[in-house]
Structure formats: C-alpha cells, structure tokens
Design a protein around this motif. Sequence first.
Motif, PDB file in Angstrom:
ATOM      1  N   GLY A   1      32.224  41.965   2.034  1.00 18.82           N
ATOM      2  CA  GLY A   1      33.033  41.929   3.241  1.00 18.82           C
ATOM      3  C   GLY A   1      34.062  40.827   3.297  1.00 18.82           C
ATOM      4  N   VAL A   2      34.054  39.889   2.346  1.00 13.15           N
ATOM      5  CA  VAL A   2      35.052  38.818   2.352  1.00 13.15           C
ATOM      6  C   VAL A   2      36.430  39.443   2.117  1.00 13.15           C
ATOM      7  CG1 VAL A   2      35.876  36.737   1.197  1.00 13.15           C
ATOM      8  CG2 VAL A   2      33.421  37.065   1.616  1.00 13.15           C
ATOM      9  N   ILE A   3      37.324  39.235   3.062  1.00 18.21           N
ATOM     10  CA  ILE A   3      38.625  39.906   3.024  1.00 18.21           C
ATOM     11  C   ILE A   3      39.507  39.296   1.932  1.00 18.21           C
ATOM     12  CG2 ILE A   3      40.719  40.411   4.345  1.00 18.21           C
ATOM     13  CD1 ILE A   3      38.980  40.330   6.880  1.00 18.21           C
ATOM     14  N   THR A   4      40.058  40.167   1.107  1.00 18.42           N
ATOM     15  CA  THR A   4      40.935  39.726   0.013  1.00 18.42           C
ATOM     16  C   THR A   4      42.372  40.221   0.167  1.00 18.42           C
ATOM     17  OG1 THR A   4      40.231  41.637  -1.300  1.00 18.42           O
ATOM     18  CG2 THR A   4      39.028  39.569  -1.621  1.00 18.42           C
ATOM     19  N   ARG A   5      42.575  41.265   0.952  1.00 17.38           N
ATOM     20  CA  ARG A   5      43.934  41.759   1.235  1.00 17.38           C
ATOM     21  C   ARG A   5      43.986  42.116   2.708  1.00 17.38           C
ATOM     22  NH1 ARG A   5      46.823  46.760   0.517  1.00 17.38           N
ATOM     23  NH2 ARG A   5      44.918  47.757  -0.246  1.00 17.38           N
ATOM     24  N   TYR A   6      44.998  41.639   3.426  1.00 16.96           N
ATOM     25  CA  TYR A   6      44.980  41.750   4.879  1.00 16.96           C
ATOM     26  C   TYR A   6      46.352  42.110   5.430  1.00 16.96           C
ATOM     27  CZ  TYR A   6      47.458  37.288   5.049  1.00 16.96           C
ATOM     28  OH  TYR A   6      48.399  36.303   4.900  1.00 16.96           O
ATOM     29  N   GLU A   7      46.311  42.578   6.661  1.00 18.91           N
ATOM     30  CA  GLU A   7      47.513  42.692   7.499  1.00 18.91           C
ATOM     31  C   GLU A   7      47.178  42.093   8.847  1.00 18.91           C
ATOM     32  OE1 GLU A   7      50.274  46.345   8.232  1.00 18.91           O
ATOM     33  OE2 GLU A   7      48.836  46.294   9.894  1.00 18.91           O
ATOM     34  N   LEU A   8      48.110  41.292   9.388  1.00 20.91           N
ATOM     35  CA  LEU A   8      47.962  40.719  10.718  1.00 20.91           C
ATOM     36  C   LEU A   8      49.022  41.342  11.608  1.00 20.91           C
ATOM     37  CD1 LEU A   8      46.264  38.447  12.155  1.00 20.91           C
ATOM     38  CD2 LEU A   8      48.313  37.036  11.938  1.00 20.91           C
ATOM     39  N   ALA A   9      48.591  41.869  12.755  1.00 25.21           N
ATOM     40  CA  ALA A   9      49.521  42.487  13.704  1.00 25.21           C
ATOM     41  C   ALA A   9      49.325  41.849  15.074  1.00 25.21           C
ATOM     42  CB  ALA A   9      49.292  43.987  13.769  1.00 25.21           C
ATOM     43  N   ALA A  10      50.387  41.874  15.891  1.00 20.06           N
ATOM     44  CA  ALA A  10      50.350  41.245  17.208  1.00 20.06           C
ATOM     45  C   ALA A  10      50.845  42.220  18.259  1.00 20.06           C
ATOM     46  CB  ALA A  10      51.196  39.976  17.220  1.00 20.06           C
ATOM     47  N   SER A  11      50.363  42.003  19.502  1.00 21.90           N
ATOM     48  CA  SER A  11      50.740  42.895  20.595  1.00 21.90           C
ATOM     49  C   SER A  11      50.694  42.118  21.908  1.00 21.90           C
ATOM     50  CB  SER A  11      49.782  44.089  20.668  1.00 21.90           C
ATOM     51  OG  SER A  11      49.994  44.854  21.843  1.00 21.90           O
ATOM     52  N   THR A  12      51.567  42.485  22.820  1.00 20.06           N
ATOM     53  CA  THR A  12      51.517  41.902  24.162  1.00 20.06           C
ATOM     54  C   THR A  12      50.727  42.758  25.131  1.00 20.06           C
ATOM     55  OG1 THR A  12      53.613  42.981  24.713  1.00 20.06           O
ATOM     56  CG2 THR A  12      53.710  40.704  23.873  1.00 20.06           C
ATOM     57  N   ASP A  13      50.554  44.043  24.832  1.00 20.55           N
ATOM     58  CA  ASP A  13      49.907  44.962  25.771  1.00 20.55           C
ATOM     59  C   ASP A  13      48.642  45.603  25.239  1.00 20.55           C
ATOM     60  OD1 ASP A  13      50.921  46.714  23.893  1.00 20.55           O
ATOM     61  OD2 ASP A  13      52.313  47.706  25.284  1.00 20.55           O
ATOM     62  N   GLY A  14      48.264  45.356  23.966  1.00 17.96           N
ATOM     63  CA  GLY A  14      47.073  45.971  23.401  1.00 17.96           C
ATOM     64  C   GLY A  14      47.260  47.420  23.011  1.00 17.96           C
ATOM     65  N   VAL A  15      48.484  47.922  23.097  1.00 17.12           N
ATOM     66  CA  VAL A  15      48.766  49.319  22.749  1.00 17.12           C
ATOM     67  C   VAL A  15      49.691  49.381  21.532  1.00 17.12           C
ATOM     68  CG1 VAL A  15      49.736  51.500  23.548  1.00 17.12           C
ATOM     69  CG2 VAL A  15      48.423  50.060  25.131  1.00 17.12           C
ATOM     70  N   SER A  16      50.830  48.732  21.645  1.00  8.48           N
ATOM     71  CA  SER A  16      51.807  48.729  20.559  1.00  8.48           C
ATOM     72  C   SER A  16      51.673  47.448  19.748  1.00  8.48           C
ATOM     73  CB  SER A  16      53.228  48.839  21.131  1.00  8.48           C
ATOM     74  OG  SER A  16      53.384  50.032  21.871  1.00  8.48           O
ATOM     75  N   TYR A  17      51.431  47.593  18.442  1.00  6.41           N
ATOM     76  CA  TYR A  17      51.232  46.436  17.560  1.00  6.41           C
ATOM     77  C   TYR A  17      52.359  46.351  16.539  1.00  6.41           C
ATOM     78  CZ  TYR A  17      46.566  45.519  19.362  1.00  6.41           C
ATOM     79  OH  TYR A  17      45.519  45.187  20.168  1.00  6.41           O
ATOM     80  N   THR A  18      52.768  45.125  16.260  1.00  3.71           N
ATOM     81  CA  THR A  18      53.805  44.862  15.269  1.00  3.71           C
ATOM     82  C   THR A  18      53.213  44.019  14.144  1.00  3.71           C
ATOM     83  OG1 THR A  18      55.519  44.895  16.968  1.00  3.71           O
ATOM     84  CG2 THR A  18      56.053  43.826  14.859  1.00  3.71           C
ATOM     85  N   PRO A  19      53.300  44.474  12.884  1.00  2.00           N
ATOM     86  CA  PRO A  19      52.823  43.633  11.775  1.00  2.00           C
ATOM     87  C   PRO A  19      53.615  42.331  11.723  1.00  2.00           C
ATOM     88  CG  PRO A  19      53.134  45.896  11.061  1.00  2.00           C
ATOM     89  CD  PRO A  19      53.749  45.793  12.426  1.00  2.00           C
ATOM     90  N   VAL A  20      52.914  41.206  11.586  1.00  5.98           N
ATOM     91  CA  VAL A  20      53.578  39.901  11.530  1.00  5.98           C
ATOM     92  C   VAL A  20      53.267  39.148  10.245  1.00  5.98           C
ATOM     93  CG1 VAL A  20      53.746  39.635  14.022  1.00  5.98           C
ATOM     94  CG2 VAL A  20      51.690  38.848  12.844  1.00  5.98           C
ATOM     95  N   ALA A  21      52.258  39.614   9.473  1.00  7.68           N
ATOM     96  CA  ALA A  21      51.933  38.944   8.213  1.00  7.68           C
ATOM     97  C   ALA A  21      51.073  39.861   7.366  1.00  7.68           C
ATOM     98  CB  ALA A  21      51.200  37.633   8.457  1.00  7.68           C
ATOM     99  N   THR A  22      51.284  39.811   6.060  1.00  3.50           N
ATOM    100  CA  THR A  22      50.415  40.488   5.095  1.00  3.50           C
ATOM    101  C   THR A  22      50.200  39.541   3.935  1.00  3.50           C
ATOM    102  OG1 THR A  22      52.296  41.493   3.953  1.00  3.50           O
ATOM    103  CG2 THR A  22      51.249  42.802   5.700  1.00  3.50           C
TER     104      THR A  22
END
Length: 821
Positions: free
Chosen positions: A754-775
């Motif tokens: 389970g140790v994460i080796t490849r990731y995507e980080l996404a952010a949202s202001t409303d919990g509905v629409s997410y924007t990727p901000v880092a991979t």
Amino acid sequence: MRPHPRWILAAAGVLVALSLATPARAAAPRQVTIDGAAGGRVFDGVGALSAGGSSRLLIDYPEPQRSRILDYLFKPGYGAALQILKVEIGGDTNSTDGAEPSHMRTPSDLDCDRGYEWWLMEQAKARNPRIKLSALQWGAPGWAGSGEARPTVWTTPDIDYLTSWLGCAARHHLHIDYLGGWNEAYSDPGWYVRLHQALRDHGHGDIKVVADDSFNWDVLGPIAADAGFRDAVDVVGQHYVCGYLSDYLRCPSPAAAQALGKPLHASEQGSLPYDSGAAPLARALSRPYIDGGMTSTINWSLIASWYDTMPFQASGLMGADEPWSGAYVAGPSIWATAHTTQFTAPGWHYVDSAKGYLNGGGSYVALRSPDSRDYSLVAETVDATAPQRLRFSVTGGLPDRPVAVWSTDLSSTDSRRWFVRAGSVRPGDTLTLRPGHVYTLSTTTGQGKGRAVSPPPAPLRLPYRDGFQSYADGATPRYISDLDGAFEVSPCTGRAGRCLRQVIGTQPVWWNGWLRRPVTVVGDLKSWRDYEAGVDVRLDGDGWAELLGRVDGQWADAVSGIHLRLSADGDWQLYDENLRGQDSTLCVPSDPACAGVARQRTHPAQRRTLAAGHAAVPARKWHRLRLGFSGDQVTASLDGARLARVGTPVHASGQVGLGVSPWRHAEFDDLSVTPVRPTGDIRYLPARSLRATGTGFHHGYEPRKAVDGSVQSMWHSEWSPLTPLPQSVTVDTGRTRRISQVTYQPREDGNPNGVITRYELAASTDGVSYTPVATGTWPLDATRKTIGLPGVAARFVRLTALGAGAGYASAAEIQIGIPAG
C-alpha cells in the motif's frame, strides 16, 4: 405482481418499508416458527468489558456529558442497555492501553477505593440494578505471583488477592456474579479447584467461576481429564470465538463443549471500532449461539476512552477520548447492541426452532421469556447483497398478537436511520429485510432511543500546567494515564506540597510482557505540536527518570516519541524512539489464536541517540528537565542550561510523558506545557480540524485514520476482496484555504503493502469539481513525502494512489500545510 409495501413514518422521520405481500415470482420466504415449547439454552446476557485502561478518561469527563455517556451504556430503554459489565481487577501492569491500579500492592496494603472500576460498577448498578458484574485479572502485584523469571498468578497468595478484591466489592455494595482466572494465559486446574473452595470458605459460593478466558477451547482437555477441575468450573468462557479482527462470520464451538452441560460464553469478542465494527458486532451477538451454543457475548471494549496514541484506537461500543471538550460518539455499535439488550433479559430462553441463517446472507435468532408471555426475534442482514424475505409464525404457548418492529441501517452514517420504530406486523406476515440492517420483532415494550447530543470536539489548549496540589494523596491527576506502573499524588520529598510519585517498587506479574517500565502520558496528540514541556524531577536513589515529548504511539516495549533521560549519576541522553518495523495489530506472544490471523511484531522499535553527555548534578535533589519542539527542531535543557539542539523529522506532534527506570521510585512536580510559535513559513492544520473520506477501506483501516494525528494507525484500501488501484483519500479542511504543502507519511510497520509510489494530487473548493495540482513518483519506503504547492485555494484535497506496493493503497498520516502567520 409487485409487492405493496406498507410505508410507516417512524418517529425520526425515516421511512421504513415492510413488504407484507408475496411477489408472484419471487423466491419463497424463509419460514421461521417460534415454538415456545421447543428447547433452547438459557440466555445469560450481552455485556461489555472495561479493561486494559480502556475506560481511563471517562471518569475525568465533565457533567452532564459523563452522565449522558453512562446512560447510553447502561440505562434501560435508552442505548446499549448492557446486561453484563465485566471489569479488570487491576495489577499496576500494562494490560493493553495502560495499567489499572491494584487495590492491594503488598500483603499489608489495602485500598478499596483505588482505581476507577469501582466507580464504573456503581454507576452501572445505579442505572440498572439487575446488571450482572464479572471480573478478571490481567496481572497482579509481584507479591501475589509465583516468583519465577516469568511469573504466573497460579498461587495461593493470588487467590487471597482475589478474595480481598471481592471483599472490597462488598464494601461498595457490589455483588460479583462471575469471576475468572488469568486473562488469556490458559489454566492451572489445581488453582481453579483451590479458588472454588476459597470462594465457598469466604461466603462467595454463589459466584460462578469462569475458565479459562483464553483461546481455541484448549481448556476442554483438562476439564474432561480432571473431575475436580470440572466441578470447580461453572462457565466455560473463550475469547474471539468468531475470529480476531475479522468480519466475525462464523462462531463455532466444539461438540465436546456443547456436551458439557455448562454454560458457554464468548467471554471477550470485539476489538473493532465503534463505527465500522458495528456490522461484525451484529453478527457476533447472534452467531455464537447459532453456531456454538454460546449464551453470552462480551465486547471489548465498553468504551474507547483512552488516548489515541495507544493501540486499538476507537475500539468499543462508543468513543470518549476528549474529557477536556466533553465530546463523545454514540455510534451504530450502541444500536446494534440495543437490538438484543432492549428486547431480552438474562434468564430468557433461546428458541432453537427459530435460529439459523438466511438464504441470501444474514442470520436470525429468537428468545422467549421464562413464562412465554413475551418473545423477540433478532435478524441481521449485514452479509446480504439483496433483500431477504422472512415469514414468521408462533406456537407452543407464545402470544399470537402484533409485534413491534425496530430496525437499524448499519450501512448508513445517518443516526436517524439507527434504532427506528418501524410499526408492527402480525405472525404470518412476510417481511422484506433490506441488506445491511438489523431488525428486532418483539412483543415487549419500554424501548427507547437516547437523544443526548455530544458537544463538538476541541483541542486541549495550551498552556497546560499541573502542580498536583489540588488532589488528595493517592489520587491519579486529571488526564494523567499510566501505561505501566502507577503515578500517584503524594507528599513531596525535600520541598513543601504534593508531587506526582511513581509508587510501584516491584515488577508486577505481567500479562503480555509489554513495556515493563513505569511510564505515564498526558495531552492531545492531534493539536500539541510546537511547545516546550518542563517538569521538576527527583530520583530516590539509582536509576533514571525521563521527560518525553511528541509521544505519538505506544506498542509492546516502545513509547514512540522524543525522550530526555537523566540518570542519578548525572549521565543524560536525548533519544528518539519510534515504532517503524512494528506491526500495528495486537497479538499476544505465544497466543495460538494469532496463528494465521494477525501478524506479530516483526522487528523491535527503532531507538536513535540524538545527543548524550554528563552533567554534575547532586544526588537526591530536584532538577528541572525541559524539551522544546519547533518544527523539526528539538531542544533539551537541564536546570536552565541547554544540553542539545537537534533536528529530527520523525515525530510531528504528540503528548508529554514521564518515565522511570524499572522499578524505581521517582517524584515529579510542576509539569508544564507551553506553546511555541513554529519556525519556518508552513503551519500544519491540526488533525482534529480535518475529515477524510475514501474510495474504499478494510474494516479497522478507515480513511479517518489517515488524518487522526497518529502514525500508528492507517487507512488501507480493501484487500478482501482486493479492490484494484486507483484508490484515493479526500481530506476536507473545513473551509477554503491557501494550501502550500501536503505531506504523506507511509505506513511505518515495515510492510510495503500500500505504500504509494505514483500519485496524483487534486484540489477542490466545493468537493464536486477537482483540478489536478501535482503528480509524481515516490520511492517504495517509509520516509515522509512532501508535495509543495503554490498557495492553491482549496477546501478539499484528494490524494490518489496510481501505483503502490502490492497493488494496495495506504496512508499512515496526511497533513495539510498552509502559510504560517
């Protein structure tokens, strides 16, 4: 044709459908006949266990919250309405999440008011005078043991110890109904024979002796071979008959056990969280009788009222680990329990004509009152993937009249769907039982659902200070929780007033071999991050004393955090102890129940010396120890002089602790914790302010454990059956913020799954629409990973595992950083 459901508006405003007509093409319903003339064992009750320090913080709760919590546990017609309370007979030794005080530390010492279990039993009895009381020891003072390198309690002095405890119970006007031997330590038949006789000699002949509170029914061999042992034992009690830390699908007992003619009890089951553990608990309340003829189930723990730096966070019928805020959680496990306890009573009879499994998943069991004027049928469908149909009838003298229907939706987090009165049905009706539910059909009345609401959680704010002057001698100070040994208020040596003294001078008879050195802790794991801790300390003679900071876990022989140790000869050491390489699943060494079930600790805790030296300190004098934390910087000082300043990123937050070498006496005074403004430009949000959800999880590894402030717990994706990647955790920070950093702490138990080796980080202001901000990618190791962000405006942050060890996903801790200031 389609069924016509009878829709009933329950008091909470929840619609519950009871299908009372048979669809033309549906499978035939399960026919259940509740026959009052059929055989069935006597029901002994459903209970819970206060042991292992599990109720330590409850007594420090303010009113009215403390009384409301007790009502949820014990008050008939209000909550769990427990029928049995089992308690630990304290022995001043670690028994899972702490050490419970002994009433008799030497043969000449007797204090019948020491500890909190007396208070708890009195509170239970005050709410339900008919509740049964049970007791068991995990350890004992050294004088009561066998004196061997690995001491046991199979001694005559220990029998004297137990009878003295029963004498204390009598002073508190408490009648003990059940008494066991030694928790999970198997049995000495001759000792039980002597105990049985001693109970008779001391006027306790009505107490039922339970053997042997261990595993795998190994006690059956000695019982069969030894007539004296067989006669001395009234009840055969076994632990984790439904499995350990599992879904509790089957709960069998051997045919030899069922042929004994003695009551069989599941005398400890549980160890699962009060939220996700509700479904396994629902199974474990019925299936031990269906599969194995067991007539009582005891859940550990009664209440998760210990610090979350210790093992088994949140395991219990409810949670209460914030006495400073008064916050508590009365979740679905309370109501899963109520489906049996509010509709039955010890002394009722199981109805063997009405027990079994539903065709599509789930089980049912019926009980009747001794005079057959009332009956109850409890059905659970937590295994079901589709609705189940059940038709019931009554015979054998049971009343043929409408029965009330109550239901709880264990798949819902909406408390309005728990323990809902859903109208009534008549014998002969067909009911459609929805998946994930518990139902009770009963002729009884008097049920109810408590409506008390918890205040919101809050941090234990700094500064914190305790000079121990306001307590009586022998008291345990507020919020102080002993992991091993006993720290009590007593008159100071060499100065006026009262101090905190470690009073145990002899190694107790231990249960699991954990720790075996006196340690106590206090504070808030989630919010105590940057602070300076200080304490005055005086050693009686040789040995050492410690001040601990940023304590974030305890497991086996380790207390994870930063330790400043001062020895009587002036040597000092600043060291880091952490739990990397340790499994976070309890498994008692040499316990056969662990085989193939829970992996034991694989590596010792890591200890790393950060600095060491020698100081000229007069013996038997008072000295001031200080530990300061600011970001990754740690500062240690003695009597106002700096000893060391080092950097260590391992422990981000945690409690304060005090330690003493085994088994020496030491005194502490003027314990203080004051806030320090963090250095650097990043401030991490307190774990208490974060909420987490996920795409999936395995029982006991919920998403909230990725933001609980403890690296000893973790979120883990479902592995049985395996849910493939990608898997994600979404953190809700409560409001939109400028987020400049996210840290990911992999699991620290040495297992790469389970140790994460490849990731995507996404952010949202409303919990509905997410924007990727880092991979990105990370190495497959346990080091903390950091993602820097350019001040992203977001309330929600989602970390998705695209690649991870063995195809699982896990996170010990996720932290959200915002600009400081």
